[in-house]
Design an enzyme around this catalytic site. Structure first.
Site, PDB file in Angstrom:
ATOM      1  N   ASP A   1       0.885  -1.162   0.000  1.00 34.74           N
ATOM      2  CA  ASP A   1       0.000   0.000   0.000  1.00 34.74           C
ATOM      3  C   ASP A   1       0.923   1.212   0.000  1.00 34.74           C
ATOM      4  O   ASP A   1       1.550   1.528   1.009  1.00 34.74           O
ATOM      5  CB  ASP A   1      -0.884  -0.036   1.263  1.00 34.74           C
TER       6      ASP A   1
ATOM      7  N   LYS B   1       2.758  11.246  -3.812  1.00 35.70           N
ATOM      8  CA  LYS B   1       1.619  10.589  -4.453  1.00 35.70           C
ATOM      9  C   LYS B   1       0.698  11.634  -5.096  1.00 35.70           C
ATOM     10  O   LYS B   1      -0.020  11.345  -6.038  1.00 35.70           O
ATOM     11  CB  LYS B   1       0.863   9.759  -3.412  1.00 35.70           C
TER      12      LYS B   1
ATOM     13  N   GLU C   1      -7.284   0.640  -4.214  1.00 30.76           N
ATOM     14  CA  GLU C   1      -7.239   0.542  -2.743  1.00 30.76           C
ATOM     15  C   GLU C   1      -8.554   0.027  -2.140  1.00 30.76           C
ATOM     16  O   GLU C   1      -8.524  -0.861  -1.286  1.00 30.76           O
ATOM     17  CB  GLU C   1      -6.846   1.908  -2.152  1.00 30.76           C
TER      18      GLU C   1
ATOM     19  N   ASP D   1     -12.371   5.677   3.253  1.00 34.49           N
ATOM     20  CA  ASP D   1     -10.923   5.700   3.503  1.00 34.49           C
ATOM     21  C   ASP D   1     -10.476   7.120   3.848  1.00 34.49           C
ATOM     22  O   ASP D   1     -10.357   7.973   2.971  1.00 34.49           O
ATOM     23  CB  ASP D   1     -10.203   5.181   2.241  1.00 34.49           C
TER      24      ASP D   1
HETATM   25  P1  ADP Z   1      -2.465   7.447   3.852  1.00 38.40           P
HETATM   26  O1  ADP Z   1      -3.185   6.276   3.294  1.00 38.40           O
HETATM   27  O2  ADP Z   1      -3.036   8.758   3.450  1.00 38.40           O
HETATM   28  O3  ADP Z   1      -1.003   7.380   3.657  1.00 38.40           O
HETATM   29  P2  ADP Z   1      -3.029   6.404   6.516  1.00 38.40           P
HETATM   30  O4  ADP Z   1      -4.233   5.641   6.175  1.00 38.40           O
HETATM   31  O5  ADP Z   1      -1.823   5.647   6.889  1.00 38.40           O
HETATM   32  O6  ADP Z   1      -2.665   7.486   5.421  1.00 38.40           O
HETATM   33  O7  ADP Z   1      -3.437   7.384   7.716  1.00 38.40           O
HETATM   34  C1  ADP Z   1      -2.525   8.226   8.313  1.00 38.40           C
HETATM   35  C2  ADP Z   1      -3.243   9.205   9.193  1.00 38.40           C
HETATM   36  O8  ADP Z   1      -4.021   8.512  10.165  1.00 38.40           O
HETATM   37  C3  ADP Z   1      -2.321  10.135   9.941  1.00 38.40           C
HETATM   38  O9  ADP Z   1      -2.767  11.451   9.836  1.00 38.40           O
HETATM   39  C4  ADP Z   1      -2.446   9.652  11.389  1.00 38.40           C
HETATM   40  O10 ADP Z   1      -2.265  10.721  12.306  1.00 38.40           O
HETATM   41  C5  ADP Z   1      -3.869   9.148  11.411  1.00 38.40           C
HETATM   42  N1  ADP Z   1      -4.105   8.183  12.490  1.00 38.40           N
HETATM   43  C6  ADP Z   1      -3.473   7.014  12.704  1.00 38.40           C
HETATM   44  N2  ADP Z   1      -3.952   6.394  13.801  1.00 38.40           N
HETATM   45  C7  ADP Z   1      -4.917   7.208  14.299  1.00 38.40           C
HETATM   46  C8  ADP Z   1      -5.792   7.133  15.445  1.00 38.40           C
HETATM   47  N3  ADP Z   1      -5.728   6.113  16.294  1.00 38.40           N
HETATM   48  N4  ADP Z   1      -6.662   8.148  15.646  1.00 38.40           N
HETATM   49  C9  ADP Z   1      -6.699   9.204  14.807  1.00 38.40           C
HETATM   50  N5  ADP Z   1      -5.906   9.331  13.722  1.00 38.40           N
HETATM   51  C10 ADP Z   1      -5.024   8.354  13.468  1.00 38.40           C
HETATM   52 MG    MG Z   2      -4.190   4.902   2.393  1.00 38.50          MG
END
Ligand code: ADP
Ligand code: MG
Length: 614
Positions: free
Chosen positions: A13, A76, A181, A207
């Site tokens: 991912d 991205k 995704e 998402d």
């Molecule tokens: P992407 O797919 O955009 O790369 P992710 O799905 O990995 O991102 O999400 C990352 C985001 O999720 C970050 O902003 C992080 O702070 C937030 N995040 C991760 N865990 C938590 C949580 N327990 N509560 C709130 N926000 C969270």
């Molecule tokens: Mg993502």
């Protein structure tokens, strides 16, 4: 699906803020999320250049505040787009690193590396993140990895997909497939296989990541996953929620401490890191403290923030999510009642308020959140990778799992779990159980599903009786086997080995099984009643221990009757305590755990010196 590739193949991912890699493990029949060298299961999609080296992932992110212009993230957003694309134009001012127009209007990232200026394509930066993910997998698998499935947002066009594939090639990967995704997330939940999904199934994938918000509606029929509608916001996610908190504290510091840190990039960066951590904490706690030592000159900052305040600060952003969900439903010409599953993906989907607002839209529909939200996409990619590879068990059923624990009840009302919840099927497991009574010639075996300790709180799937030899005493062992095939058909058999007596019952997938809603309710209830169930388990243990001891005493007394005689006072003392214990055992329901524990202690203190039994 034809299997052509030599394993192992990984699923990646490649996220805007975080990336995650997973691999199918055919031994345990599920995907493993692979942690990086720091022990983290997700790795920042971040690359940094210094005078001495290039850093990728956590190492790059950790030095971002001291080297902002050479720390690149968010590529991205750039990949497969032209420099003049309004989306890129809009983002340019927000990035601390430099992006210029290259040949054919391609964006180029400009960094200083080892003292020299360098121009890099977005594909090159992405390839560095992909290389990191490949290395993480190689370290775990202890072998080289060539083949990979990489995920992209459903709205990515051909150019963006092709660029992602190119990035994979630069990273030395053979990209065996690019998948959406939301499709990967649906794979992860095994939704095409779930219970009543013989026909068509509509999945809503929500998402909410770090910087982007994507919703999609998928229609699944057999093995075909069709994206019916997508909507989203390319600038809405966790980072915005962090910003709101940062702004709030900057104001507070101004007001309370008469210090303005808004122009100090380093202080802001450190405050933001703390805010992001606090935000995560607020997903499970109702308040938390922010502490940043030496935030500004010699000023140590410490303050409290409640979940309610965090929600208030972001309510308009959360409401934007709600609007997008409604738009997507409208675009698909689908009523929300036609949605079969709502799947939560992305780290920010863990925010309780977001979940609550989504729940309000879908009302009775349970939200699927059994898989870690920031791992679901990589998990699904690994499933897809395994399906395209040689050497993986041919009857691989995509992640069909037992939604509830399965077990039997043979002793009192205690559920003995044989196959725990979320075990991938097919599966076969045998366990030994003990006869609970002397002289039993027929043992009732109740098959149940559920998470509660007390079998009567769970769902009864079937009952059968095993004939057995009555002269085999209590404690004599029986084999019970649970066998679930790929179609979800459960056969429970029981056998008394010494007599060869065997009985079995077949429970089809659709008979008496529960709907997804009922399953979620049972799982929720189990959580709610956890403390109560633990107490019940303690009580059952105490009751059984007392009952066992009384049984042992009776047995010992019988032997003594025949051989050595006890003196009458001793016998009376023992009988008296025993009959007290039996009285207590006759009214289990009304008594507390401590009563059985105390009774056993008393009984032991009287009996042990005379009969020497433990
Ligand atoms: P992407 O797919 O955009 O790369 P992710 O799905 O990995 O991102 O999400 C990352 C985001 O999720 C970050 O902003 C992080 O702070 C937030 N995040 C991760 N865990 C938590 C949580 N327990 N509560 C709130 N926000 C969270
Ligand atoms: Mg993502």
């Amino acid at each position: 699906m034809a299997k052509k590739y030599e394993g192992p193949a990984i699923g990646i991912d490649l996220g805007t803020t975080y990336s995650c890699v997973a691999v199918w493990d055919s031994q345990i029949n599920r995907a493993e999320i692979i942690h990086n060298e720091q022990g983290n299961r997700i790795t920042p999609s971040c690359v940094a250049f210094t005078d001495a080296q290039r850093l990728i992932g956590d190492a790059a992110k950790n030095q971002a505040s001291s080297n902002p212009s050479n720390t690149v993230f968010d590529v991205k957003r750039l990949i497969g787009r032209n420099y003049s694309d309004p989306i890129i134009q809009n983002d340019l001012n927000m990035w601390p690193f430099k992006v210029i127009a290259g040949r054919d209007d391609k964006p180029m990232i400009v960094v200083k590396y080892k003292g020299e200026q360098k121009q890099l394509f977005p594909e090159e930066i992405s390839s560095m993140v992909l290389t990191k993910m490949r290395e993480i997998a190689e370290a775990y698998l202890e072998s080289s990895v060539k083949n990979a499935v990489i995920t992209v947002p459903a709205y990515f066009n051909d150019s963006q997909r092709k660029s992602t594939k190119d990035a994979g090639a630069i990273a030395g990967l053979n990209v065996i497939r690019i998948i959406n995704e939301p499709t990967a997330a649906a794979f992860a939940y095994g939704l095409q296989k779930r219970g009543n999904c013989v026909k068509e199934r509509n999945i809503f994938v929500f998402d909410l990541g770090g910087g982007t918000f994507d919703v999609s509606i998928l229609k699944i029929k057999g093995e075909v996953f069709e994206v019916k509608a997508t909507a989203g916001d390319t600038h809405l996610g966790g980072e915005d929620f962090d910003n709101r908190m940062v702004e709030y504290f900057v104001e507070e510091i101004k007001r309370k401490n008469k210090v303005d840190i808004s122009g100090n990039a380093k202080s802001l960066r450190r405050l933001r890191t703390s805010c992001e951590r606090a935000k995560r904490t607020l997903s499970f706690a109702v308040d938390t403290t922010i502490e940043v030592d030496g935030l500004f000159e010699n000023f140590d900052f410490c303050s409290l923030i409640t979940r309610a305040r965090f929600e208030e600060l972001n309510m308009d952003l959360f409401m934007k999510c709600v609007e997008t969900v409604n738009t997507c439903l409208k675009d698909s010409n689908m009523d929300k009642s036609n949605i079969d599953d709502v799947v939560l993906v992305g780290g920010s989907s863990r925010i309780p308020k977001v979940q609550q607002l989504l729940q309000d839209i879908f009302k009775a529909k349970e939200l699927c959140k059994s898989i870690n939200a920031d791992e679901a996409v990589a998990y699904g990619a690994a499933v897809q990778a395994a399906l395209l590879c040689k050497g993986v068990s041919p009857n691989l059923v995509i992640l069909d799992v037992t939604p509830l624990s399965l077990g039997i009840l043979i002793n009192g009302d205690l559920m003995s779990v044989v196959i725990p919840k979320n075990t991938t099927i097919p599966v076969k497991k045998t366990e030994d159980f003990e006869k609970s009574e002397d002289n039993q010639s027929s043992i009732p075996i109740k098959v149940c599903e559920g998470e509660r300790t007390r079998a009567s709180d769970n769902n009864l799937l079937g009952l059968f009786y095993l004939d057995c030899n009555p002269s085999n005493p209590r404690g004599h062992s029986l084999n019970v086997c649970f066998d679930i095939d790929a179609d979800g058909i459960l056969i429970v058999s029981a056998e008394e080995e010494c007599t060869g007596n065997k009985k079995e019952i077949t429970i089809a997938n659709n008979t008496r099984r529960l709907s997804p809603e009922q399953i979620m309710r049972m799982i929720r209830e189990a959580e709610k009643y956890k403390a109560e169930d633990e107490e019940y388990q303690k009580k059952v243990n105490a009751v059984n221990a007392l009952d066992d001891y009384v049984y042992k005493i009776n047995k010992a007394l019988k032997n003594i009757d025949r051989s050595a005689k006890l003196c009458p006072e001793e016998k009376m003392k023992i009988n008296l305590e025993c009959s007290k214990a039996k009285d207590i055992l006759d009214s289990i329901k009304e008594k507390e755990t401590a009563v059985f524990v105390n009774c056993l202690n008393k009984l032991k203190s009287v009996v042990k010196p005379i009969l020497q039994i433990d």
